[in-house]
Design an enzyme around this catalytic site. Sequence first.
Site, PDB file in Angstrom:
ATOM      1  N   GLY A   1       0.847  -1.175   0.000  1.00  8.64           N
ATOM      2  CA  GLY A   1       0.000   0.000   0.000  1.00  8.64           C
ATOM      3  C   GLY A   1       0.887   1.231   0.000  1.00  8.64           C
ATOM      4  O   GLY A   1       1.899   1.279   0.703  1.00  8.64           O
ATOM      5  N   CYS A   2       0.538   2.232  -0.791  1.00  3.41           N
ATOM      6  CA  CYS A   2       1.450   3.363  -0.985  1.00  3.41           C
ATOM      7  C   CYS A   2       1.684   4.151   0.305  1.00  3.41           C
ATOM      8  O   CYS A   2       2.827   4.477   0.641  1.00  3.41           O
ATOM      9  CB  CYS A   2       0.936   4.277  -2.096  1.00  3.41           C
ATOM     10  SG  CYS A   2      -0.776   4.841  -1.895  1.00  3.41           S
TER      11      CYS A   2
END
Length: 349
Positions: free
Chosen positions: A149-150
Amino acid sequence: MPYSVAVSGASGYAGGEILRILAAHPDVEIRTVTAHSNAGQPLIDHQPHLRSLAHLTLQDTTPEILAGHDVVFLALPHGQSGQYTDALEDAALVIDAGADHRLTSQGAWDRFYGGAFHEPWAYGVPELPSGDGKQRSNLIGASRIAAPGCNASTVSLSLAPGVAAGVIDPGDIVSVLAVGPSGAGKSLKPHLLGSEILGTANPYAVGGVHRHIPEIRQALAAAGADPTEVRISFTPVIVPMARGILATSSAPIAPGATDDQIRDAWEHAYVDETFVHVLPDGRFPRTADVLGANTALMGLHIDREANRVTVVTAVDNLVKGTAGAAVQSMNLALGLPEGTALTVNAVAP
């Protein structure tokens, strides 16, 4: 012979960014692109910037169409990848850009996502301190990889060196992130319309409910924190820039830690890394410095007045935050040079 690649979710932002990077990769051939509602349409109609891939047509996303490739990228909404990964047992390498295979705890999955829980895969952040080394060692030769996940990988990279060195207390982490709306995907959402985000900053998922929180806890535990003692106040704020994350994260200084020990923890962790750079003392990054690059830039400040360490980190959420991390992990899994097709140079102005 080049590795044959299929990319699902190819009409979306993450899928498009994976394709953009792979289009310049000398060791792969993009053979198949798939979508759901856009199947049957030319890829170029949905990704008009990918001129070299104008010959490709979006096909239906089915296990049968995805099968038979050397590498399969799944760039699908959270909760949708599992139905395909279960049917791709014979694929040599599968990389999931969604959340379905990131978490090791079913309890965390049930609380933050819900739906069917799928087995965790190798986590696709090579530079992340983990155990006595880096997460990179778990990606070499891997056949199943969960891209990060960024927001989660940005915060984890920011704080893991301090956790691993024991110079910060992970029991009181505060992280506030300015994020571009591309991280929310390409599907129509009224609160992400231009008229809703231009000229304003909009907080969301406030109060410990953001889905990337358990992923951060998991990464910091891998770096050496007691998972029962990791506590994080995490607040993302949508700002009017198409892409980018600027994460400002702080944690208390551990008793007895000196300034030299603190800075050395971060510099030692990333001194040999191509894509994670610690800036000189007093320097802090901008999101403009990383746009289009697979680079995480971070500035470190030791605040003795507040007895906290503050780390400001900038990444391009679609590159280092997602697609770049996925391709970097693919290179490691296939035994290719880790930086193939990835750049540290951003686009400016």
